[in-house]
Design an enzyme around this catalytic site. Structure first.
Site, PDB file in Angstrom:
ATOM      1  N   ASP A  27       0.830  -1.206   0.000  1.00 34.42           N
ATOM      2  CA  ASP A  27       0.000   0.000   0.000  1.00 34.42           C
ATOM      3  C   ASP A  27       0.868   1.262   0.000  1.00 34.42           C
ATOM      4  O   ASP A  27       1.982   1.261   0.521  1.00 34.42           O
ATOM      5  CB  ASP A  27      -0.909  -0.025   1.246  1.00 34.42           C
ATOM      6  CG  ASP A  27      -2.079   0.933   1.110  1.00 34.42           C
ATOM      7  OD1 ASP A  27      -2.340   1.425  -0.006  1.00 34.42           O
ATOM      8  OD2 ASP A  27      -2.744   1.190   2.142  1.00 34.42           O
ATOM      9  N   HIS A  44       2.305   3.567  -9.049  1.00 38.11           N
ATOM     10  CA  HIS A  44       2.097   2.142  -9.327  1.00 38.11           C
ATOM     11  C   HIS A  44       3.270   1.590 -10.141  1.00 38.11           C
ATOM     12  O   HIS A  44       3.709   0.462  -9.934  1.00 38.11           O
ATOM     13  CB  HIS A  44       0.778   1.927 -10.075  1.00 38.11           C
ATOM     14  CG  HIS A  44      -0.432   2.326  -9.281  1.00 38.11           C
ATOM     15  ND1 HIS A  44      -0.626   1.935  -7.971  1.00 38.11           N
ATOM     16  CD2 HIS A  44      -1.515   3.084  -9.600  1.00 38.11           C
ATOM     17  CE1 HIS A  44      -1.779   2.421  -7.522  1.00 38.11           C
ATOM     18  NE2 HIS A  44      -2.333   3.134  -8.494  1.00 38.11           N
ATOM     19  N   LEU A 138      10.386 -20.767  -5.232  1.00 36.75           N
ATOM     20  CA  LEU A 138       9.436 -19.876  -4.562  1.00 36.75           C
ATOM     21  C   LEU A 138       8.041 -19.956  -5.209  1.00 36.75           C
ATOM     22  O   LEU A 138       7.921 -19.941  -6.435  1.00 36.75           O
ATOM     23  CB  LEU A 138       9.967 -18.438  -4.664  1.00 36.75           C
ATOM     24  CG  LEU A 138       9.035 -17.317  -4.211  1.00 36.75           C
ATOM     25  CD1 LEU A 138       8.794 -17.383  -2.704  1.00 36.75           C
ATOM     26  CD2 LEU A 138       9.617 -15.945  -4.583  1.00 36.75           C
TER      27      LEU A 138
END
Ligand code: IPE
Ligand code: IPE
Ligand code: MG
Length: 253
Positions: A27, A44, A138
């Site tokens: 955020d 962003h 991962l």
């Protein structure tokens, strides 16, 4: 931990006490841009660089699962221009990262109502999901058009349908059964939740799965979140005592 490029702080982490699964609410992109008098979309874009860094950190340190909250069900209500820019960025991320994910043995998963994504984004997603499906390093889980409440409703509907059809008896419904109906089926619950930008809330993220996670809130805005801070948070996590409702081990007599 295998890589010899680890910083001394990362190398000092106890490999036995690493969280198996880290979830992050990324955020603060908009506020990062505003502070710099830039358009929110620039925030962003910079946030996408921070995603790459977080993924690399997890891979280098040896975290098994990383879930990133990239777009919530509520985020569809943002201005059209911002939603379109986020979708375009996601598509670009998938195109530019596909090869890197493959080369680094990373397996991509998604959770959320991905059928609501635009067709071109869905196609790019399907491509990377299938390209990485045999990787066993991962696990990178992108929460896209994700909402914890809608996930639970979706699971409950599935269970109710089976009960109605007579395939399931209500008294066999337990935590394992419900967990298996969530988007996260097969993925262990997060051990550590990190939220950037100073907000102290969950914003509808992994409501069921975070029942016993350790929480870490940092004021850092997501585009500024880097490897050093991530490693410090992991070191802090290793100092925590997780009791799961029981008593301390040294008081158990
Ligand atoms: C997080 O940053 C990214 C998404 C929710 C897609 P924000 O866009 O929420 O940034 P702030 O919270 O407005 O600063
Ligand atoms: C949560 O952040 C969603 C993501 C990070 C993708 P928001 O910025 O949407 O949450 P609120 O509105 O501050 O609760
Ligand atoms: Mg926000």
């Amino acid at each position: 931990m295998s890589s010899d490029s680890l910083s001394p702080e990362a190398a000092a982490l106890d490999p036995e006490r690493l969280p198996r699964h880290v979830a992050i609410i990324m955020d603060g992109n908009g506020r990062w841009a505003k502070k710099k008098l830039l358009n929110r979309v620039k925030g962003h874009e910079k946030g996408a660089d921070a995603v790459r860094e977080a993924v690399n950190t997890c891979r280098e340190i040896g975290i098994s699962y990383l879930t990133l909250y990239a777009f919530s069900t509520e985020n569809w209500q943002r201005p059209r221009m911002e939603v379109d820019a986020l979708m375009a960025l996601l598509k670009k991320f998938l195109h530019t990262q596909a090869e890197e994910l493959r080369a680094n043995n990373i397996r991509l998963h998604t959770i959320g109502e991905t059928d609501r994504l635009p067709d071109d984004v869905r196609q790019a997603l399907e491509h990377v999901l299938s390209q990485t499906r045999h990787n066993d390093g991962l696990h990178l889980i992108l929460a896209l058009s994700y909402g914890g409440r809608s996930e639970i409703i979706h699971a409950v509907r599935g269970i109710a349908t089976e009960v109605e059809a007579g395939r399931l008896s209500p008294n066999t419904i337990d935590e394992t059964l419900l967990s298996g109906k969530l988007f996260t089926c097969g993925i262990p619950d997060p051990d550590l939740l990190i939220r950037t930008s100073g907000e102290l809330r969950l914003s509808n993220f992994l409501l069921w799965q975070l029942a016993y996670a350790e929480f870490h809130f940092t004021p850092t805005l997501w585009p500024d979140f880097g490897k050093e801070e991530f490693v410090r948070i992991l070191a802090d996590y290793q100092q925590r005592e997780r009791r799961f409702g029981q008593v301390d081990s040294d008081q158990a007599t």
